[in-house]
Each structure stands twice: as C-alpha cells, then as structure tokens.
Design a protein around this motif. Structure first.
Motif, mmCIF file in Angstrom:
data_model
loop_
_atom_site.group_PDB
_atom_site.id
_atom_site.type_symbol
_atom_site.label_atom_id
_atom_site.label_comp_id
_atom_site.label_asym_id
_atom_site.label_seq_id
_atom_site.Cartn_x
_atom_site.Cartn_y
_atom_site.Cartn_z
ATOM 1 N N GLY A 1 1.502 3.616 -6.116
ATOM 2 C CA GLY A 1 2.420 3.948 -6.978
ATOM 3 C C GLY A 1 3.385 2.792 -8.031
ATOM 4 N N ARG A 2 2.637 2.017 -8.154
ATOM 5 C CA ARG A 2 3.010 0.956 -8.669
ATOM 6 C C ARG A 2 2.411 0.022 -9.067
ATOM 7 N NH1 ARG A 2 8.163 -1.516 -6.340
ATOM 8 N NH2 ARG A 2 8.181 -2.316 -8.274
ATOM 9 N N ASP B 1 -0.192 1.942 1.304
ATOM 10 C CA ASP B 1 0.698 1.037 1.949
ATOM 11 C C ASP B 1 0.708 -0.343 2.549
ATOM 12 O OD1 ASP B 1 3.222 0.276 0.509
ATOM 13 O OD2 ASP B 1 4.633 2.060 1.300
ATOM 14 N N LYS C 1 -4.809 4.740 -1.028
ATOM 15 C CA LYS C 1 -3.941 5.483 -1.146
ATOM 16 C C LYS C 1 -2.995 4.540 0.207
ATOM 17 C CE LYS C 1 -3.602 9.987 -3.830
ATOM 18 N NZ LYS C 1 -3.457 11.458 -3.599
#
Length: 592
Positions: A588-589, A332, A330
């Motif tokens: 998330g993408r 980013d 997770k």
C-alpha cells in the motif's frame, strides 16, 4: 613550530584530507620561502668556524668526517643564539599563515577537537537545525550528518548574510574555534563570515526543532535522512557494508552481482512481482499473447539470488552478494517490506552444515567487533537525552552487541526445540506442533531461553515445510523425529526472531528432481532444454538451467542468506524495519 606545520600535524592526527587546503597565495609562498631560508641557517657553520675555514686552519673534509665533539672551534653559544633568533623570526609568520590557510572540518571532527588556544580561520559546512535570536547575536545549531550532536555557533547580527540563517538552510560558516563558557560542548565557533549556500523558508520547512513522530517522518522520506538519528543509521549501514566487504575479501570470497530480473520464484511461494513494460501491462493476463511480451514470457523481480549464486560458485568457488530483493507479501508488520536487501553467500566443496553455520557466525561476529570500535557506533550507543527516544534503550542495545560478539553461539535441532516448547505449551497462543513450523512467539521463546543473550541456530527442520533445494538429511533417521528432515538452519535473536537462514543444497540430480516434483515445481519427466534428443513437448520448466547445474560436475555446497535491514534493526534498536530503510516500500505504500 610554524602554524603551517602545526596545522599539517593536527590534520594527520585527526585523519583529515590534505585536499581541504586552499591554494597558497603569492604572499604566503614568499613567507614560506623565507621560513625555509631561516631553517637552512641552522645547518650553516657559525661565523667563527667560517673564519677558520677561510684561513685554512680547518679543512672542510676534516669537518665532514669528524664528530661534533672533536670540532673544538665551534662557538656553541653563538649557535644557540642563532637558533633562538630563528625561532623568534618563525613566530612572526604564524599570524599571517593563520589568516591565509583555512581549515575545513566536519562537525564530528570539530567536536572532538579541543585545542589549548583559540584557532582562527576554521570552516564548517552543514544544515541549520535551529536558530535562537538575541539582541546582538544569533545562536545557531549546525549539523552535517557526521555527528548526532550539533555544533554551536555564535553569529553577530551584523555579520554578512546573517539574516539568511534559517532552519533547514545549507550554510558555510567561517570563524574562530574557541573554548565555550557553556556546558553543552567544550568549544564553540565564533563566526566571522556566513555564506548561505542554499536558502530555506523556516515557516514551511517540514522538520522543525520540536519532536517528530516516526509515522510523520515516513510521510517525507526524502527529507527524513536529515534528522540526526536517520543520518547516523545511514552511516552505520555504510560501515556495516565496509566491514562485510573486508571480511569476505580476507576469506577469499568473490563478490558477485546476480540478476534482479528472473524467470522463476526461488522460494516457490508465489509472492513475486511480475515485470513488464508499462505499455503492455494489460497483455500479462493473456497467456496466449507471448509473442507481444517483452521477454516472450513472464519475468519477475527476484526474491533471492541464491540460485544464480550457485551457478557462479561453480566458476570461482566461494561467492557472496548484497542485493535488493522483492516480496509481494500483503503483510503489514514491523518486520516485513516489499523491497529490502539480502546478504547471501555460497560455499563450494563443503559437505557439512556446521561449516556453513560457522561462516555465518564468524561473519556477523567480525562485523560487530569491527563496527563497535567506530566513533559513529560509540556515539550512537552512548547517546543521551531525547535523541532516539523511539528506539530500544541504549543499555538494551549494548547487550545485543555483547551477545553478537560472544563466542560459541548455541545450536539446537528443530526436534529438540519442539520438545522444549511443548514443555511450556501453556505459555503460547499456538501449540507447538512438529509438522507446522515455528511461530514468532516460539522463536522469541527459544532465543530468550536457549540463547541467553546470544543468537541461536535451530537446525534440521521438517523436509515438507522447507524449500525444494535443501538437501535431505544424510545421517540415519533420528528416532525422535516424526518425519524426514533437511540439513538447514534458521538463526534466531531475541525480540526480532529470524534474521538468517541457510542450508546444504541438494547437489545430486535425481533427489533434486524428486524434491521439485513434491513441491509441484515440475511434473512428469524432466528434460533439459540443452538436451538435443529431448522429445517434442518435453516439460522443461523455468528452472531447467538450475537442474543442468547438477548434470555436469556439481560438488557438494551450501550457503545462507541474511536479511541485512533486519540485522541492522537488531543492532541499532530501530523497532520497525520501515525506519531502517531510507525509502521503505510495503503493501500500500511506495512514496517517492
């Protein structure tokens, strides 16, 4: 020289495929047969010689066995006249041939081609980047992915289908390649025919001529490759794969294809994706429901192919692969993705970490030297204007290439690196501590100050912060090391930090089992699933097959893995790995 011969010679010089020619028409074939008869006339004796032959004054055998200087009866002036006559007649066929042999070229080939005179019947295909309308003409910029620069085409407004020339349209243009009065390129195309192969609505096309931010382009990954920079990145990626394939083939490595679905987490970090049919996802949470699972127990997307490569290396020796891997981090950051490509190699019968580092260094250097000579890389590193304004400046990227192509990359032990960092501890947010590994700021500092523009190998990390499969140091303990180390390395570069990691693998059975216990991968007595005498309830674990490799003839071996996308980021100046991958996936993408 005939037009056909000139076209053929020009194609050979520019490396174009002869398959681009269209099938000659019957009239063209008649012209070519006529040309052939003219050329054959050069090899026929002149009339005066024929007369002597007919009257028997010269035998044909004496002619065939004599040098030209001994043939006193040949009229050289007559031969010269016939030669000039043939040349004049050949010129008569140039125009018909120009009209019947279309020359199809890529835009990159066109832009490199600077003929002395105009060339007719040239064909290019591509996508319209922009259209500027004037009263009598339209000025079209055309791209096909072969070049950062577009081709400039001048289209009369009364040309067929000219009204269909809209940004984004797929077109075929036919016309003359002539010297351009403008300064942007030496030649331009004066179009005589337009074929709209795929129409486009200019008002709704998402990629307009104006500046598009990287963030916006990431929202349309299916169209983003049409932009000049992203097309160039795709071509450079392809050239890198080709260079690596040649390097490994020349060094007698076998390319392999390890599995994507695995039974275990290679790194032991737990950041894996679980695989199951969509209809049984709910059953994954129930460990007692194994009978209904597709594979009877949990399976994962691989985070590394290393363990399977070790098995394959015991069959054919040195092996390598370039495969997708998956991490459920997770994270980013600009350096992390959930799906990316890893280049991994394993060497059999090696007992020294230096040999593994030598291979990694030679491989990357060879790839860079090979690619540096390509037109794609040259154009990319010498681009001008606003093209690639979001990338690292070309002069800085050129310096990276020079460092990669340099000899003798520096090597430093982890312990020495920590001591060096501690001398500058006040410059860091995180204090350098031997047992806690290197933070990004530490890696950048080492790469910049130790490497001096070159990549840096950092070796012999603490055993307890590295993976279970790494071989513990074989030499006597270093008195400056606070604890045991393993024979491994990380390869660091300025700005991007780690791009590669490798190690000697623990090839001995008992030390491997001890390492697996320390990392809580197995507990208690470990028994192979292939052992028929294993007691009931023996704890085999998902890596029993990996342990079995140590039971029967496991030679010393080592290998490494390179984040392929991260390496390309460094060589292209792309500042986030999300823009290096065509269809990036991160936390998330996962678009399209």
């Amino acid at each position: 020289m005939s037009s056909a011969a000139a076209v053929m010679r020009m194609r050979m010089r520019m490396g174009m495929r002869s398959s681009m020619f269209t099938t000659p028409s019957s009239s063209t074939m008649r012209v070519m047969r006529g040309m052939r008869s003219i050329v054959l006339a050069h090899h026929q004796p002149p009339p005066s010689l024929c007369k002597d032959l007919d009257q028997g004054r010269i035998s044909r055998r004496s002619i065939s066995s004599s040098s030209p200087r001994r043939l006193q009866n040949i009229d050289l002036k007559e031969l010269e006249r016939l030669t000039k006559e043939a040349e004049e007649r050949l010129k008569q066929y140039e125009e018909p041939l120009k009209r019947t042999v279309p020359l199809q070229m890529s835009i990159a080939e066109c832009l490199r081609w600077e003929p002395e005179s105009e060339e007719d019947n040239v064909v290019v295909q591509g996508y319209v980047r922009s259209v500027r309308g004037m009263k009598t003409h339209r000025f079209v910029s055309l791209g096909d992915g072969s070049s950062l620069a577009p081709l400039q085409a001048v289209v009369p407004v009364d040309t067929n289908q000219a009204e269909g020339l809209a940004i984004g349209a797929a077109v075929r243009l036919t016309g003359k390649w002539v010297a351009s009065p403008g300064a942007s390129q030496s030649h331009e195309m004066q179009v005589t025919q337009v074929d709209i192969l795929g129409p486009s609505d200019a008002k709704t096309f998402p990629i307009q001529k104006k500046y598009q931010t990287p963030e916006y382009l990431r929202t349309i990954p299916h169209l983003r490759p049409r932009t000049p920079i992203n097309a160039a990145l795709l071509k450079m990626r392809s050239e890198a794969v080709a260079a690596l394939t040649r390097f490994f083939a020349e060094n007698h490595f076998t390319q392999t294809h390890p599995p994507i679905l695995t039974s275990s987490d290679c790194e032991g970090a737990g950041e894996v994706f679980t695989v199951a049919p969509a209809s049984t996802v709910a059953e994954l949470s129930n460990e007692d429901n194994k009978s209904k699972m597709f594979f009877r127990n949990k399976k994962y997307l691989t985070v590394s192919t290393q363990l399977h490569l070790e098995a394959l290396a015991q069959s054919v020796g040195n092996v390598w692969t370039l495969s997708p891997v998956f991490r459920a981090e997770k994270s980013d950051t600009a350096r992390h993705l959930s799906e990316f490509y890893m280049l991994e190699a394993e060497m059999s019968f090696v007992n020294d970490l230096d040999e593994v580092m030598d291979l990694a260094e030679d491989m990357i250097r060879n790839m860079c030297i090979t690619m540096y000579e390509s037109p794609t890389v040259y154009e990319f590193l010498n681009r001008e204007g606003r093209i690639g304004s979001d990338l690292v400046p070309p002069e800085e990227v050129n310096a990276r290439w020079e460092g990669m192509m340099a000899d003798e990359w520096p090597r430093i032990t982890y312990t020495d690196a920590i001591e060096f960092l501690q001398e500058h501890a006040d410059e860091f947010e995180h204090k350098p501590i031997w047992t806690e590994g290197l933070h990004s700021e530490h890696e950048k500092f080492i790469a910049e100050h130790v490497g001096d523009g070159k990549p840096v190998f950092v070796t012999d990390y603490p055993r307890d912060i590295k993976a279970f499969y790494m071989r513990e140091g074989q030499s006597l303990p270093d008195i400056s090391s606070p604890g045991p180390t393993v024979e491994c390395f990380d390869l660091l570069v300025p700005d991007l930090c780690e791009i590669a990691g490798g190690s000697m693998r623990e090839h001995r059975l008992e030390p491997l089992l001890e390492a697996m216990k320390r990392h809580n991968i197995v507990a208690g007595e470990f028994t192979s699933s292939m052992d028929g005498n294993a007691p009931a309830g023996a704890k085999t674990g998902p890596l029993d097959w990996y342990v079995d490799l140590r039971r029967w003839g496991c030679a010393p071996h080592g290998g490494f893995g390179i984040g392929f996308d991260r390496l390309l980021c460094y060589l292209t100046g792309v500042q986030t790995i999300r823009d290096m991958v065509s269809f990036p996936r991160w936390f998330g993408r996962c678009d399209c």
